[in-house]
Every structure is written in C-alpha cells, then in structure tokens.
Design a protein around this motif. Sequence first.
Motif, mmCIF file in Angstrom:
data_model
loop_
_atom_site.group_PDB
_atom_site.id
_atom_site.type_symbol
_atom_site.label_atom_id
_atom_site.label_comp_id
_atom_site.label_asym_id
_atom_site.label_seq_id
_atom_site.Cartn_x
_atom_site.Cartn_y
_atom_site.Cartn_z
ATOM 1 N N SER A 43 2.423 21.068 28.868
ATOM 2 C CA SER A 43 3.700 20.687 29.466
ATOM 3 C C SER A 43 3.924 19.190 29.469
ATOM 4 O O SER A 43 5.004 18.714 29.790
ATOM 5 C CB SER A 43 3.741 21.183 30.924
ATOM 6 O OG SER A 43 2.748 20.511 31.675
ATOM 7 N N GLY A 44 2.912 18.413 29.134
ATOM 8 C CA GLY A 44 3.036 16.955 29.207
ATOM 9 C C GLY A 44 2.625 16.433 30.562
ATOM 10 O O GLY A 44 2.784 15.247 30.850
ATOM 11 N N ASP A 45 2.102 17.277 31.409
ATOM 12 C CA ASP A 45 1.641 16.861 32.727
ATOM 13 C C ASP A 45 0.329 16.091 32.599
ATOM 14 O O ASP A 45 -0.456 16.328 31.695
ATOM 15 C CB ASP A 45 1.439 18.096 33.616
ATOM 16 C CG ASP A 45 1.126 17.703 35.046
ATOM 17 O OD1 ASP A 45 -0.059 17.715 35.391
ATOM 18 O OD2 ASP A 45 2.065 17.381 35.790
ATOM 19 N N ARG A 46 0.089 15.162 33.547
ATOM 20 C CA ARG A 46 -1.104 14.316 33.477
ATOM 21 C C ARG A 46 -2.400 15.118 33.561
ATOM 22 O O ARG A 46 -3.438 14.695 33.072
ATOM 23 C CB ARG A 46 -1.079 13.283 34.615
ATOM 24 C CG ARG A 46 -0.055 12.176 34.394
ATOM 25 C CD ARG A 46 -0.027 11.221 35.543
ATOM 26 N NE ARG A 46 0.411 11.872 36.782
ATOM 27 C CZ ARG A 46 1.282 11.341 37.622
ATOM 28 N NH1 ARG A 46 1.839 10.187 37.355
ATOM 29 N NH2 ARG A 46 1.603 11.960 38.725
ATOM 30 N N SER A 47 -2.370 16.270 34.242
ATOM 31 C CA SER A 47 -3.594 17.039 34.447
ATOM 32 C C SER A 47 -4.040 17.774 33.190
ATOM 33 O O SER A 47 -5.187 18.177 33.075
ATOM 34 C CB SER A 47 -3.396 18.058 35.578
ATOM 35 O OG SER A 47 -2.382 18.980 35.226
ATOM 36 N N GLU A 48 -3.115 17.960 32.238
ATOM 37 C CA GLU A 48 -3.453 18.618 30.973
ATOM 38 C C GLU A 48 -3.694 17.535 29.936
ATOM 39 O O GLU A 48 -2.786 16.868 29.506
ATOM 40 C CB GLU A 48 -2.304 19.513 30.508
ATOM 41 C CG GLU A 48 -1.949 20.631 31.461
ATOM 42 C CD GLU A 48 -0.755 21.423 30.960
ATOM 43 O OE1 GLU A 48 -0.104 20.979 30.009
ATOM 44 O OE2 GLU A 48 -0.484 22.483 31.528
ATOM 45 N N ARG A 49 -4.931 17.340 29.533
ATOM 46 C CA ARG A 49 -5.152 16.265 28.578
ATOM 47 C C ARG A 49 -6.314 16.581 27.667
ATOM 48 O O ARG A 49 -7.255 17.273 28.042
ATOM 49 C CB ARG A 49 -5.355 14.924 29.277
ATOM 50 C CG ARG A 49 -6.752 14.640 29.831
ATOM 51 C CD ARG A 49 -7.007 15.318 31.140
ATOM 52 N NE ARG A 49 -8.242 14.817 31.750
ATOM 53 C CZ ARG A 49 -9.131 15.590 32.333
ATOM 54 N NH1 ARG A 49 -8.959 16.882 32.401
ATOM 55 N NH2 ARG A 49 -10.210 15.079 32.878
ATOM 56 N N ILE A 50 -6.223 16.067 26.443
ATOM 57 C CA ILE A 50 -7.339 16.176 25.512
ATOM 58 C C ILE A 50 -8.091 14.846 25.458
ATOM 59 O O ILE A 50 -9.267 14.803 25.118
ATOM 60 C CB ILE A 50 -6.870 16.576 24.097
ATOM 61 C CG1 ILE A 50 -5.915 15.528 23.517
ATOM 62 C CG2 ILE A 50 -6.254 17.958 24.094
ATOM 63 C CD1 ILE A 50 -5.724 15.635 22.020
ATOM 64 N N ARG A 51 -7.380 13.760 25.798
ATOM 65 C CA ARG A 51 -7.988 12.432 25.650
ATOM 66 C C ARG A 51 -7.415 11.483 26.703
ATOM 67 O O ARG A 51 -6.246 11.574 27.057
ATOM 68 C CB ARG A 51 -7.694 11.908 24.240
ATOM 69 C CG ARG A 51 -8.514 10.698 23.841
ATOM 70 C CD ARG A 51 -8.213 10.307 22.411
ATOM 71 N NE ARG A 51 -8.732 11.284 21.449
ATOM 72 C CZ ARG A 51 -8.254 11.444 20.233
ATOM 73 N NH1 ARG A 51 -7.227 10.729 19.825
ATOM 74 N NH2 ARG A 51 -8.793 12.329 19.424
ATOM 75 N N THR A 52 -8.270 10.595 27.205
ATOM 76 C CA THR A 52 -7.831 9.596 28.179
ATOM 77 C C THR A 52 -8.099 8.196 27.629
ATOM 78 O O THR A 52 -9.196 7.919 27.121
ATOM 79 C CB THR A 52 -8.567 9.767 29.523
ATOM 80 O OG1 THR A 52 -8.194 11.019 30.098
ATOM 81 C CG2 THR A 52 -8.195 8.654 30.498
ATOM 82 N N TYR A 53 -7.091 7.334 27.744
ATOM 83 C CA TYR A 53 -7.174 5.946 27.313
ATOM 84 C C TYR A 53 -7.175 5.081 28.574
ATOM 85 O O TYR A 53 -6.133 4.914 29.212
ATOM 86 C CB TYR A 53 -5.976 5.591 26.427
ATOM 87 C CG TYR A 53 -5.808 6.466 25.194
ATOM 88 C CD1 TYR A 53 -6.027 5.956 23.921
ATOM 89 C CD2 TYR A 53 -5.407 7.809 25.306
ATOM 90 C CE1 TYR A 53 -5.870 6.750 22.785
ATOM 91 C CE2 TYR A 53 -5.244 8.609 24.178
ATOM 92 C CZ TYR A 53 -5.475 8.076 22.931
ATOM 93 O OH TYR A 53 -5.306 8.871 21.822
#
Length: 356
Positions: free
Chosen positions: A298-308
């Motif tokens: 959904s583009g929500d911050r909690s759904e992520r594959i990678r963090t910068y």
Amino acid sequence: MYDKLQVLEDRFEQLESQISDPEIMADRTKWQQLVKSHSDLTEVVAVFRQYKKAKEDLQENKLMLEDKLEPDFLEMVELEVEELTTKIEELEQQLKILLLPKDPNDDKNVIMEIRGGTGGDEAALFAGDLFRMYSRYAEKKGWRTEIMEANETDLGGFKEVTFVIEGKGAFSTLKFESGVHRVQRVPATESGGRIHTSAATVAVLPEAEDVDIDINPNDIRIDLFCASGPGGQCVNTTQSAVRITHIPTGTVVSCQDEKSQHKNKDKAMRVLRSRLLDKAQEEQQKAIAGVRKSMVGSGDRSERIRTYNFPQNRITDHRIGLTLHRLEYVLQGDLDELIDALITTDQAERLKTVEE
C-alpha cells in the motif's frame, strides 16, 4: 545432469553449423532465431567444457599418483589434485544454477514505476532520489533510460515517475527491486532537526512486446488533452498529451512528456502493454501457485523491503538481512552488492526446491 549437459553441447554445435549455412542465412527470421538459441546456450556450454577438461585433468593427475614420483613432483601433483577437486565442485554448482528454469522475462527491458507513498513532500523527494539512483545504475551498466511519464513536485521530487530501462538483462537484474522502500532522515523542510520516516513504492515490470499482448483497438479509449507543467507557451494550447484507457481492465495510462502527440501515444502504449502483461502473468501465477504477494503493497511505512537510514549512513534489505554502511555510494548507483546478494539468494532458494 551430465547427460543433459551433453545434449545441450550437441545442440550448440548443431546450431553453430546452421547459423553459418548460406541457405539458412538467406532466411533472416529463421537465422535470427537460431542465433538467439545459440547465444542462450553459449555460457552453459562454455562452463560445461571447462568442467569436462577439469575432470580429465583430475583423472590424469590421479593416475600419476599411482606411479613412484619424486617428493617435489609428488607434492606438486597432490596440490593440483586438490585445486582441481575444488574447481570441479565450483563448476558443478555453477552448472546447476545455469540449468535452473529461466524466467521468460529475464531478457526483456524494464518499465519501472516509482511513486511517493506515506510522507507527503518528503516521500516525493525520496521518490526522486530512487529515480536518480536507478538512472545512475543503468548508466554504469551501459543501459539506456527514458522517462515515459512524470508528475514532479515544486521541491524537485516526484509524486510518480514511470521510465523505461533498455539493456541486456535489465529485468533479470532489477526485478527484485519491486516493493516499498523506506527512508529515515531529517527532511530539508524540517527546522527542528527531527528524523522523519517516509516511503516510496517501486514496481518493476518487464516491457511487453507486441507478440506478448494483443490489444484490441476496440478495447481502448484514447483522450487527448493539453499538457501541464514546464515546456513553453505551446504546453497549454496544444493537445499533445495522451491518456489511454483499457476498458476491460480499467487500466489508465497517460503521457505528456513529448511535444508530439504521436510520440506520447507510442510511449503510453508501451506502458499499457507492460501493465497488462504483468496483470496477465500475475493472474496466471495465482491460478497455478495460489495468491501471489502484492508487488508493492500500500505504500505504508510498515511495509518495506529496504530501509535507507541517512543519519547512520546505513541501508538494510530486510528480505535477506543484509546491511551496508555505504548509503551515499548506493544512492550514486553503486547497487551491485545489493543486487548480487538478492540474485544469489534467489538462486539458492530455487536450487533447494529442485534438489528436494
């Protein structure tokens, strides 16, 4: 495995003979198909020939060990046996990977879509950072990048940007970039120095060819409108922008980057074909293997594959647990370490499935 590889080598030699045959060369279409088949087999055959040579050398060295040798020469032969044994194991693993079923989209160009998610202006700025990162990576690989559609913000970011990357192996290299990318940093607009978390979504689609997706002209509606944004006086007076709606699926694509209506239409059709191909392949995979995971969430911050993470100069890929402390270089397009790790992990998982 050996028998299968021998069949492939025999086929490779047959193709080599055919593509140099003047009669076949006269048929351009057939000749190009044979050249492609030959090219597809080149790597696996080259590795197989190295493997066979190493096996022969190992056998010869083992026979020498049965003779009475001088101590110095014996030590040299034993060392060579050890090196050849290691080399053969490595080549066997390489051959197993080369024999894995190939994704039919791997050789296609890529259509990449980046959208700012949670985080407003900061998310749009991050979307711009990602676009530049992939553009620089493509440039380093010798690939060509072309913007298809872009919705820029006043601060220099993108609400959304769609672009094509053309080059050998583009999709096979970039397909694991799909998902939510999260950024943690102090925004330029933040006066209090607080770290904000924002997100952008990335979708990687194989560019569809005409033969992949047959679009019935009666199934699309084409609307023309005046482009908006920078571009001079003609922008708001000429109906050069194009919006194409695929009526059966409700898929909408618009393009206004070019001053020419014809060029905008061509670009929009390229994006439409790729989105419809992706949709068709997703439905096919659902039917075969159950529900497929959503490409970007959904583009929500909690759904992520990678963090910068900018304060710590850190980038983490959560799927494989890889953390690098060289964020500035990654954003300049130095993505090889991340992408190679993702490809290696995928190959290892697929090998497990085959071996089981």
